[in-house]
Design a protein around this motif. Structure first.
Motif, PDB file in Angstrom:
ATOM      1  N   ALA A   1      29.911  36.411  53.767  1.00  0.00           N
ATOM      2  CA  ALA A   1      29.635  36.802  55.155  1.00  0.00           C
ATOM      3  C   ALA A   1      30.464  37.999  55.588  1.00  0.00           C
ATOM      4  CB  ALA A   1      29.888  35.616  56.084  1.00  0.00           C
ATOM      5  N   LEU A   2      31.551  38.290  54.881  1.00  0.00           N
ATOM      6  CA  LEU A   2      32.398  39.439  55.216  1.00  0.00           C
ATOM      7  C   LEU A   2      31.861  40.736  54.628  1.00  0.00           C
ATOM      8  CD1 LEU A   2      35.926  37.837  54.684  1.00  0.00           C
ATOM      9  CD2 LEU A   2      34.655  38.101  56.817  1.00  0.00           C
ATOM     10  N   GLY A   3      30.770  40.651  53.857  1.00  0.00           N
ATOM     11  CA  GLY A   3      30.180  41.859  53.289  1.00  0.00           C
ATOM     12  C   GLY A   3      30.949  42.409  52.113  1.00  0.00           C
ATOM     13  N   LEU A   4      31.684  41.555  51.384  1.00  0.00           N
ATOM     14  CA  LEU A   4      32.473  42.032  50.253  1.00  0.00           C
ATOM     15  C   LEU A   4      31.577  42.375  49.076  1.00  0.00           C
ATOM     16  CD1 LEU A   4      35.440  39.482  50.296  1.00  0.00           C
ATOM     17  CD2 LEU A   4      35.328  41.742  51.351  1.00  0.00           C
ATOM     18  N   GLU A   5      31.987  43.376  48.323  1.00  0.00           N
ATOM     19  CA  GLU A   5      31.311  43.695  47.083  1.00  0.00           C
ATOM     20  C   GLU A   5      31.570  42.569  46.070  1.00  0.00           C
ATOM     21  OE1 GLU A   5      29.248  46.392  46.215  1.00  0.00           O
ATOM     22  OE2 GLU A   5      29.239  46.516  48.405  1.00  0.00           O
ATOM     23  N   PRO A   6      30.700  42.414  45.056  1.00  0.00           N
ATOM     24  CA  PRO A   6      30.858  41.294  44.119  1.00  0.00           C
ATOM     25  C   PRO A   6      32.227  41.210  43.466  1.00  0.00           C
ATOM     26  CG  PRO A   6      28.678  42.242  43.866  1.00  0.00           C
ATOM     27  CD  PRO A   6      29.418  43.125  44.838  1.00  0.00           C
ATOM     28  N   ASP A   7      32.792  42.352  43.043  1.00  0.00           N
ATOM     29  CA  ASP A   7      34.100  42.284  42.397  1.00  0.00           C
ATOM     30  C   ASP A   7      35.182  41.835  43.369  1.00  0.00           C
ATOM     31  OD1 ASP A   7      33.689  44.629  43.811  1.00  0.00           O
ATOM     32  OD2 ASP A   7      35.146  45.766  42.617  1.00  0.00           O
ATOM     33  N   GLU A   8      35.107  42.298  44.631  1.00  0.00           N
ATOM     34  CA  GLU A   8      36.089  41.879  45.621  1.00  0.00           C
ATOM     35  C   GLU A   8      35.926  40.397  45.946  1.00  0.00           C
ATOM     36  OE1 GLU A   8      35.668  44.364  48.997  1.00  0.00           O
ATOM     37  OE2 GLU A   8      36.236  46.212  47.961  1.00  0.00           O
ATOM     38  N   LEU A   9      34.676  39.945  46.025  1.00  0.00           N
ATOM     39  CA  LEU A   9      34.443  38.540  46.320  1.00  0.00           C
ATOM     40  C   LEU A   9      34.977  37.658  45.198  1.00  0.00           C
ATOM     41  CD1 LEU A   9      31.418  36.924  47.965  1.00  0.00           C
ATOM     42  CD2 LEU A   9      32.129  36.027  45.759  1.00  0.00           C
ATOM     43  N   VAL A  10      34.731  38.017  43.948  1.00  0.00           N
ATOM     44  CA  VAL A  10      35.215  37.213  42.819  1.00  0.00           C
ATOM     45  C   VAL A  10      36.738  37.200  42.792  1.00  0.00           C
ATOM     46  CG1 VAL A  10      35.270  37.062  40.312  1.00  0.00           C
ATOM     47  CG2 VAL A  10      33.116  37.512  41.475  1.00  0.00           C
TER      48      VAL A  10
ATOM     49  N   ILE B   1      26.673  43.146  39.786  1.00  0.00           N
ATOM     50  CA  ILE B   1      27.101  41.900  39.147  1.00  0.00           C
ATOM     51  C   ILE B   1      28.578  41.971  38.834  1.00  0.00           C
ATOM     52  CG2 ILE B   1      26.695  40.305  37.234  1.00  0.00           C
ATOM     53  CD1 ILE B   1      23.974  41.626  36.850  1.00  0.00           C
ATOM     54  N   ALA B   2      29.293  40.862  39.105  1.00  0.00           N
ATOM     55  CA  ALA B   2      30.694  40.710  38.719  1.00  0.00           C
ATOM     56  C   ALA B   2      30.839  39.362  38.025  1.00  0.00           C
ATOM     57  CB  ALA B   2      31.618  40.791  39.931  1.00  0.00           C
ATOM     58  N   LEU B   3      31.617  39.337  36.940  1.00  0.00           N
ATOM     59  CA  LEU B   3      31.813  38.126  36.151  1.00  0.00           C
ATOM     60  C   LEU B   3      33.275  37.710  36.180  1.00  0.00           C
ATOM     61  CD1 LEU B   3      29.719  39.080  32.972  1.00  0.00           C
ATOM     62  CD2 LEU B   3      28.942  37.842  35.007  1.00  0.00           C
ATOM     63  N   ALA B   4      33.493  36.402  36.181  1.00  0.00           N
ATOM     64  CA  ALA B   4      34.844  35.842  36.069  1.00  0.00           C
ATOM     65  C   ALA B   4      34.839  34.859  34.910  1.00  0.00           C
ATOM     66  CB  ALA B   4      35.253  35.148  37.364  1.00  0.00           C
ATOM     67  N   GLY B   5      35.078  35.374  33.699  1.00  0.00           N
ATOM     68  CA  GLY B   5      35.088  34.527  32.522  1.00  0.00           C
ATOM     69  C   GLY B   5      33.760  33.866  32.236  1.00  0.00           C
ATOM     70  N   HIS B   6      32.668  34.494  32.634  1.00  0.00           N
ATOM     71  CA  HIS B   6      31.343  33.890  32.537  1.00  0.00           C
ATOM     72  C   HIS B   6      30.449  34.747  31.652  1.00  0.00           C
ATOM     73  CE1 HIS B   6      28.846  30.719  34.335  1.00  0.00           C
ATOM     74  NE2 HIS B   6      27.830  31.549  34.155  1.00  0.00           N
ATOM     75  N   PRO B   7      29.499  34.114  30.937  1.00  0.00           N
ATOM     76  CA  PRO B   7      28.586  34.929  30.114  1.00  0.00           C
ATOM     77  C   PRO B   7      27.696  35.798  30.976  1.00  0.00           C
ATOM     78  CG  PRO B   7      27.896  32.621  30.147  1.00  0.00           C
ATOM     79  CD  PRO B   7      29.261  32.669  30.776  1.00  0.00           C
TER      80      PRO B   7
ATOM     81  N   GLY C   1      35.876  39.820  32.671  1.00  0.00           N
ATOM     82  CA  GLY C   1      36.877  39.471  33.667  1.00  0.00           C
ATOM     83  C   GLY C   1      37.591  38.180  33.311  1.00  0.00           C
ATOM     84  N   PRO C   2      38.755  37.937  33.878  1.00  0.00           N
ATOM     85  CA  PRO C   2      39.476  36.686  33.594  1.00  0.00           C
ATOM     86  C   PRO C   2      38.795  35.505  34.280  1.00  0.00           C
ATOM     87  CG  PRO C   2      40.641  37.958  35.257  1.00  0.00           C
ATOM     88  CD  PRO C   2      39.505  38.820  34.785  1.00  0.00           C
ATOM     89  N   PRO C   3      38.984  34.294  33.776  1.00  0.00           N
ATOM     90  CA  PRO C   3      38.404  33.111  34.433  1.00  0.00           C
ATOM     91  C   PRO C   3      39.030  32.872  35.805  1.00  0.00           C
ATOM     92  CG  PRO C   3      39.097  32.615  32.179  1.00  0.00           C
ATOM     93  CD  PRO C   3      39.672  33.944  32.530  1.00  0.00           C
ATOM     94  N   LEU C   4      38.323  32.116  36.618  1.00  0.00           N
ATOM     95  CA  LEU C   4      38.873  31.733  37.912  1.00  0.00           C
ATOM     96  C   LEU C   4      40.100  30.848  37.708  1.00  0.00           C
ATOM     97  CD1 LEU C   4      35.654  30.848  39.964  1.00  0.00           C
ATOM     98  CD2 LEU C   4      36.968  32.968  39.995  1.00  0.00           C
ATOM     99  N   GLY C   5      41.124  31.092  38.496  1.00  0.00           N
ATOM    100  CA  GLY C   5      42.363  30.350  38.362  1.00  0.00           C
ATOM    101  C   GLY C   5      43.383  31.036  37.487  1.00  0.00           C
ATOM    102  N   SER C   6      43.088  32.272  37.060  1.00  0.00           N
ATOM    103  CA  SER C   6      44.024  33.026  36.216  1.00  0.00           C
ATOM    104  C   SER C   6      45.027  33.754  37.090  1.00  0.00           C
ATOM    105  CB  SER C   6      43.276  34.031  35.334  1.00  0.00           C
ATOM    106  OG  SER C   6      42.345  33.376  34.511  1.00  0.00           O
ATOM    107  N   ALA C   7      46.303  33.492  36.854  1.00  0.00           N
ATOM    108  CA  ALA C   7      47.348  34.164  37.626  1.00  0.00           C
ATOM    109  C   ALA C   7      47.543  35.594  37.157  1.00  0.00           C
ATOM    110  CB  ALA C   7      48.656  33.389  37.521  1.00  0.00           C
ATOM    111  N   GLU C   8      47.276  35.843  35.884  1.00  0.00           N
ATOM    112  CA  GLU C   8      47.439  37.179  35.336  1.00  0.00           C
ATOM    113  C   GLU C   8      46.175  37.543  34.565  1.00  0.00           C
ATOM    114  OE1 GLU C   8      50.894  37.242  32.954  1.00  0.00           O
ATOM    115  OE2 GLU C   8      52.284  36.811  34.606  1.00  0.00           O
ATOM    116  N   GLY C   9      45.894  38.789  34.462  1.00  0.00           N
ATOM    117  CA  GLY C   9      44.723  39.242  33.717  1.00  0.00           C
ATOM    118  C   GLY C   9      44.212  40.553  34.261  1.00  0.00           C
ATOM    119  N   SER C  10      43.207  41.090  33.568  1.00  0.00           N
ATOM    120  CA  SER C  10      42.638  42.357  33.998  1.00  0.00           C
ATOM    121  C   SER C  10      41.906  42.175  35.319  1.00  0.00           C
ATOM    122  CB  SER C  10      41.667  42.866  32.926  1.00  0.00           C
ATOM    123  OG  SER C  10      40.654  41.900  32.688  1.00  0.00           O
ATOM    124  N   PRO C  11      41.794  43.234  36.103  1.00  0.00           N
ATOM    125  CA  PRO C  11      41.097  43.115  37.385  1.00  0.00           C
ATOM    126  C   PRO C  11      39.612  42.881  37.172  1.00  0.00           C
ATOM    127  CG  PRO C  11      41.637  45.403  36.930  1.00  0.00           C
ATOM    128  CD  PRO C  11      42.324  44.586  35.876  1.00  0.00           C
TER     129      PRO C  11
END
Length: 695
Positions: free
Chosen positions: A406-415, A458-464, A483-493
Motif C-alpha cells: 500500500a506504500l507503493g514500494l518497488e518489489p526489491d524495497e518491499l522484499v 520481479i524481486a526474489l528472496a531465496g526463491h526460484p 537474493g538472500p532468504p527471508l530472515g537473513s541478517a547478512e547477505g547481498s541486497p
C-alpha cells in the motif's frame, strides 16, 4: 610346614556310583528320566514335570512318546537317537508337551540328554534332564511382545495407523484376534472424554487383525462408528477403566446384548477375552479387545499385566497422534484463512492456482491483489517449519506484504522490508520459552505487473525464478538475482528485474517443493508450452505429473495470464508547470469523465482531487508534469512530477492559508499514496465507482 596332597582318581567305585545316582533321583530339583536304547523309561524321579501325580509304576517300561503328548515328537526322538548314536550330549532343547490323556495347559520343557555307557563303553541308554520353563518362557515371550509394541507402535502421527500398528504387533503372540475401537472424536483430534464413558459416546472401529489364514467374520467392519452396547464387559471396562478377563461360551449371558458380536465370537471359536481400556490421565481414548481361539491357552494374570502395559503405551501414542491431528487441523484452518479461496481476478490478469498440501502441514502460500494504476501484485512464498507456527508466520508475512504494498514500494524495497519483518519476528520469538523459539526463515517471489507499460517487475528472496510462457508457445526461466532468504541478517541486497511481458503471456510462480516432487525440473515448461489452454487445465496437468511424494512441504503453483488494459479507459495529458495547469487539468478531467459516463457527484469530487494533486505538483514539484486518469474497478487519478521529495499530510491551523491539499484528498478519496521511480514520483488517489464492474 609340610602339605600333604590327596591323590585324585577318575574312577569311582560301584558303591559310590549308586550313591550318586540315588542322591540325584531323590534330591535333584530337575526331572530325571533314564531311557534304554529303545527310549523306554527305566527310571524317573518324582520331580519330573507334567505327570500330575501319575504313579511311577504306570510309567516305567513305556516309550517316552507314550507318556507325553509332544508338539513335535519326531524332532524329540531324533534328538535322543542322535545322542545314542554319537555320544554328544544335547543341551536345552525346548519342547512343548501336554500330558497324555490329561486335560490341562501346554507345558514348555527344557530337555537335555546325555548317553549312558558301561565301563566297557557299551551303550546303556540315555539320561534325560527335564526342566519346566513354562513360566520363564511366558515371561520372556511377554517381554518380547512388549518390546515389539514399544518399537513398532507410535511410528506415525496418525491415530488409525497407530491402532493398525498395535494389531500387527500383538497378533498372534498375544492374541489370535485383536480389535481396537477409538472414541470417534479422538480420531478427529478433539479432546477425549473423561471417565466414565457415557453409553451414548460413539467409538470408531479403527483396526482389526487375526492370525488365521481365512478371513474371519467381524461383528462390525473397520471404520464403523457406533456406541458400545450395555451391559457388556466392553462398556463396563470403559466405565471403570478396569481390564477384564472373560471366559466365552455358548451360555455367556451378556452376548444377548450384542448379537452381531456374539455371532462373530461363535464363528471364530473364541474362548477367552481380555478387554483393556485405552486411557490416559483419566480420559478415555478407546478400547483394546484381545481374543484367543481354538487350542490356544486361556488368558492368565500375566497376560492381563502385559495387556495393561501394551494399552498404556498405545494410549500415549494415540494421544500424541491426536494432538498432532488437532494442531495440524488448526494449522490448516489458519492457512485457509490466510489463503484466498480463489485469487482475485483483475481486469488485466487472469489467475489460477494449485495447492498440494503435505502430510506435515507446511507454511507455503500465495496471494494476488490489485495495486493503484491498474497494476497487479503476485506473490508466492513459504516459511520454514510446520504446523501452527508456520501458518501464523505465513499470516504475519502476508499482512506485512499488503501493508508495504500500500506504500507503493518497488518489489526489491518491499522484499527488503519483509526481510526486516522476519528479523523482527525472530527477535521477538527469541524471548519465548525454548519450545516456542521457532526460527523465522523463508523465501518469496514478489512481482508487480503493469499492463500500461506491459512490464513485470520481479524481486526474489531465496526463491526460484518464475517460468514465463510466451503466446507463441516458447518458455523461459529468466536469469534473476535470487537474493538472500527471508530472515537473513547478512547477505547481498535484494534486486529487482523488470521484464517485458506481451499480451497473453503466462507467469508461473511456484514453491521450491514443486521441484522435489516433479519428475523433472522442466515439467512445468513442458506443460506451459501450450499457453492457449485454460489456466486451470494447465494447473491440473502439472498436478497429474507429480509423484506421490509431498514430504518436502506444501506445493503451490500460481499461474497468471496477462491482458492488455483497454486503451479507451486510460487518459493522459502533459501539463505545463504553471498555475494555469490546474484549470487545464480540471477541464480535461471534466470532459473525460463525461465521456466515461461518470455520475455528477463522483465527477465533482474527482475534479477537486485532481485540482489539489496538480496544485501540489505545480507548487512543490519539478517538470515534467503529467496527469493520468484510469477507469478500472475504481477511478484512479495520478499526477507525476520530477521531484522525488515526498508530500506529507498536514492538519493546517485555522488561520493558515494553505497546507490542506492532501488532507482534502484523504477525505474525498478512498485511498491515496505516493509511488517513486527514477524519473521522480507519482501521487495517486482512488475513488470508488458506484458500479464496480470491469471495463
Amino acid at each position: 610346614m609340610e602339605v600333604v596332597g590327596v591323590a585324585q582318581d577318575d574312577a569311582i567305585s560301584p558303591v559310590e556310583g549308586v550313591a550318586v545316582l540315588e542322591a540325584l533321583f531323590r534330591q535333584s530339583p530337575t526331572g530325571l528320566l533314564i531311557l534304554d536304547t529303545q527310549l523306554r523309561i527305566l527310571r524317573l524321579n518324582l520331580t519330573v514335570p507334567g505327570l500330575h501325580g501319575t504313579p511311577p509304576g504306570q510309567i516305567v517300561g513305556r516309550h517316552f512318546t507314550e507318556v507325553y503328548d509332544l508338539s513335535a515328537p519326531g524332532e524329540v526322538v531324533a534328538m535322543l537317537e542322535g545322542v545314542l548314536a554319537s555320544g554328544a550330549p544335547a543341551r536345552n532343547h525346548l519342547v512343548r508337551v501336554r500330558p497324555k490323556g490329561a486335560p490341562g495347559p501346554e507345558y514348555l520343557f527344557s530337555v537335555s540328554a546325555s548317553r549312558l555307557e558301561s565301563p566297557q563303553r557299551r551303550v546303556l541308554g540315555v539320561l534325560a534332564e527335564m526342566l519346566d520353563v513354562t513360566e520363564r518362557e511366558k515371561v520372556g515371550a511377554r517381554l518380547r511382545v512388549f518390546g515389539s509394541v514399544r518399537e513398532g507402535v507410535g511410528r506415525t502421527l496418525d491415530v488409525v495407523a497407530t491402532c493398525e500398528e498395535l494389531v500387527h504387533e500383538v497378533v498372534p503372540d498375544l492374541a489370535d484376534i485383536a480389535v481396537v475401537d477409538v472414541v470417534d472424536a479422538v480420531v478427529r483430534g478433539e479432546d477425549p472424554p473423561l471417565s466414565p464413558l457415557g453409553l451414548e459416546v460413539p467409538l470408531r472401529r479403527a483396526a482389526y487383525g487375526h492370525s488365521g489364514g481365512e478371513e474371519q467374520m467381524q461383528a462390525h467392519p473397520v471404520g464403523d462408528v457406533r456406541a458400545l452396547p450395555f451391559p457388556t464387559p466392553f462398556a463396563q471396562t470403559l466405565a471403570d477403566l478396569v481390564p477384564r478377563v472373560v471366559a466365552l461360551g455358548p451360555d455367556t449371558p451378556w452376548l444377548a446384548a450384542d448379537p452381531p458380536r456374539a455371532a462373530a465370537i461363535r464363528a471364530s471359536g473364541a474362548h477367552s477375552l481380555i478387554t483393556v481400556p485405552l486411557a490416559l490421565r483419566g480420559t478415555v481414548l478407546g478400547l483394546l479387545s484381545l481374543y484367543r481361539t481354538g487350542q490356544t491357552d486361556t488368558y492368565e494374570r500375566g497376560d492381563v499385566t502385559l495387556a495393561r502395559a501394551v494399552a498404556a503405551h498405545t494410549a500415549l501414542c494415540i494421544d500424541n497422534a491426536r494432538r498432532y491431528t488437532r494442531e495440524h487441523t488448526i494449522a490448516l484452518t489458519i492457512q485457509r484463512h490466510v489463503l484466498l479461496p480463489l485469487p482475485a481476478t483483475q481486469t488485466t490478469v487472469e489467475t489460477a492456482h494449485m495447492h498440494v498440501p503435505s502430510a506435515v502441514g507446511g507454511g507455503g502460500g500465495f496471494d494476488t491483489f490489485a495495486l493503484p494504476g491498474a497494476r497487479t501484485a503476485l506473490m508466492v512464498g513459504e516459511v520454514a517449519g510446520q504446523g501452527v507456527h508456520a501458518a501464523t508466520t505465513l499470516g504475519q508475512i502476508r499482512t506485512a506484504t499488503h501493508s508495504l504494498a500500500a506504500l507503493g514500494l518497488e518489489p526489491d524495497e518491499l522484499v527488503a522490508r519483509l526481510n526486516d519483518t522476519a528479523l523482527s519476528l525472530a527477535q521477538e520469538r527469541a524471548t519465548l520459552p525454548p519450545g516456542d523459539r521457532v526460527p523465522v526463515r523463508g523465501s518469496c517471489a514478489y512481482a508487480v505487473y503493469d499492463p500500461l507499460a506491459q512490464t513485470c517487475a520481479i524481486a526474489l528472496a531465496g526463491h526460484p525464478p518464475p517460468v514465463i510462457a510466451h503466446p507463441d508457445g516458447t518458455t523461459e526461466i529468466p536469469d534473476l538475482p535470487a537474493g538472500p532468504p527471508l530472515g537473513s541478517a547478512e547477505g547481498s541486497p535484494f534486486a529487482v528485474t523488470t521484464l517485458p511481458v506481451t499480451d497473453g503471456s503466462i507467469l508461473a510462480f511456484y514453491t521450491a517443493s514443486l521441484l522435489y516432487v516433479s519428475p523433472s525440473p522442466d515439467t512445468l515448461q513442458q506443460v506451459l508450452a501450450h499457453p492457449d489452454r485454460p489456466l486451470q487445465d494447465l494447473c491440473d496437468e502439472v498436478l497429474y505429473r507429480l509423484r506421490n511424494d509431498t514430504c518436502h512441504g506444501d506445493v503451490f503453483l500460481l499461474l497468471a495470464r496477462t491482458r492488455t488494459f483497454p486503451a479507451h479507459h486510460v487518459a493522459r495529458w502533459d501539463l505545463d508547470p504553471h498555475a494555469k495547469a490546474v484549470a487545464t487539468a480540471r477541464a480535461h478531467t471534466r470532459q473525460q469523465l463525461a465521456l466515461w459516463g461518470i455520475d455528477e457527484e463522483t465527477a465533482y469530487t474527482t475534479e477537486m482531487i485532481v485540482s489539489e494533486l496538480v496544485t501540489n505538483a505545480v507548487r512543490y514539484g519539478t517538470p515534467p508534469l503529467r496527469l493520468q486518469l484510469i477507469k478500472d474497478r475504481a477511478l484512479t487519478c495520478e499526477v507525476h512530477d520530477g521531484n522525488s521529495l515526498a508530500p506529507r499530510l498536514r492538519h493546517a491551523n485555522t488561520i493558515d492559508e494553505g497546507g490542506r491539499g492532501l488532507f482534502i484528498i484523504a477525505q474525498l478519496a478512498q485511498n491515496w499514496g505516493v509511488r517513486y521511480s527514477l524519473e521522480g514520483k507519482t501521487v495517486w488517489a482512488e475513488k470508488t465507482l458506484p458500479t464496480a464492474t470491469p471495463p
